[in-house]
Design a protein around this motif. Structure first.
Motif: not given
Length: 211
Positions: A15-19, A22-42
């Motif tokens: 759920q946090t990956e989904e959030i 949603e939070a970073f989509w299209n903010v810094y780049v088209p799409g985002c990578s932060e959800h994968l970053l969170l997944h890999r970090l854990r």
């Protein structure tokens, strides 16, 4: 808005990956990578489970923050242990209500209580100065290329923590994302349209500034 912070349960991780997506989509780049970053970090040895927190509103997860162990390679060759947080994500419908600030402030207090000395992040100086962060150049800390990015920020958690910290910031491998992994991971989420936005231009400008 009533918010409660608590450690992230394993059942809440997706759920946090989904959030985060949603939070970073299209903010810094088209799409985002932060959800994968969170997944890999854990799944990284750098991950700090004790600092993996979520924000709840009416029993629902609306925000999250995670931390990793990183370091500064000092001029004498020693490595000074520090930590890094990010991503910090808040679901768009709940943004601009102080949730991100609470996640940052309260987990920084927790990090200090756990004995961590200092935090380094990449972020917007105009936003993070309110939490006591200063540009890394103030402490003589460079990136791996020996430069001082304006977005590389540092904060001591105890007095004098960064007094002798001059050196090179080493993020380790936790924040490196192979592009192919992102494409594959993103396929496990609902499809979203990628767009070019003004915030991306602003981010590119900030990320390209050096001191």
């Amino acid at each position: 808005m009533e918010i409660h912070l608590k450690p992230c349960a394993k059942a809440e991780q997706r759920q946090t990956e989904e959030i985060t997506r949603e939070a970073f989509w299209n903010v810094y780049v088209p799409g985002c990578s932060e959800h994968l970053l969170l997944h890999r970090l854990r799944n990284s040895p750098q991950f700090i489970p004790e600092l993996d927190f979520v924000a709840l509103h009416e029993g629902k997860v609306v925000g999250c923050i995670a931390y990793a162990r990183t370091g500064i390679i000092r001029q004498n060759g020693d490595k000074l242990p520090v930590i890094t947080f990010g991503p910090v994500g808040v679901i768009p419908t709940c943004q601009h209500r102080g949730i991100g600030s609470r996640l940052i402030v309260e987990t920084l207090q927790k990090a200090a209580a756990l004995g961590h000395r200092a935090v380094l992040i990449y972020g917007d100086p105009a936003y993070y100065e309110r939490f006591g962060f200063m540009t890394s150049k103030h402490y003589g800390i460079t990136n791996r290329e020996g430069r001082y990015p304006a977005a590389l920020l540092a904060k001591g958690l105890i007095p004098g923590a960064l007094a002798d910290a001059a050196g090179i910031f080493d993020e380790g491998d936790a924040y490196s994302l192979p592009p192919d992994d992102l494409d594959q991971f993103d396929q496990t989420f609902p499809q979203k349209e990628k767009e070019i936005t003004e915030t991306q231009r602003q981010f590119e400008e900030m990320a390209g500034r050096y001191l």
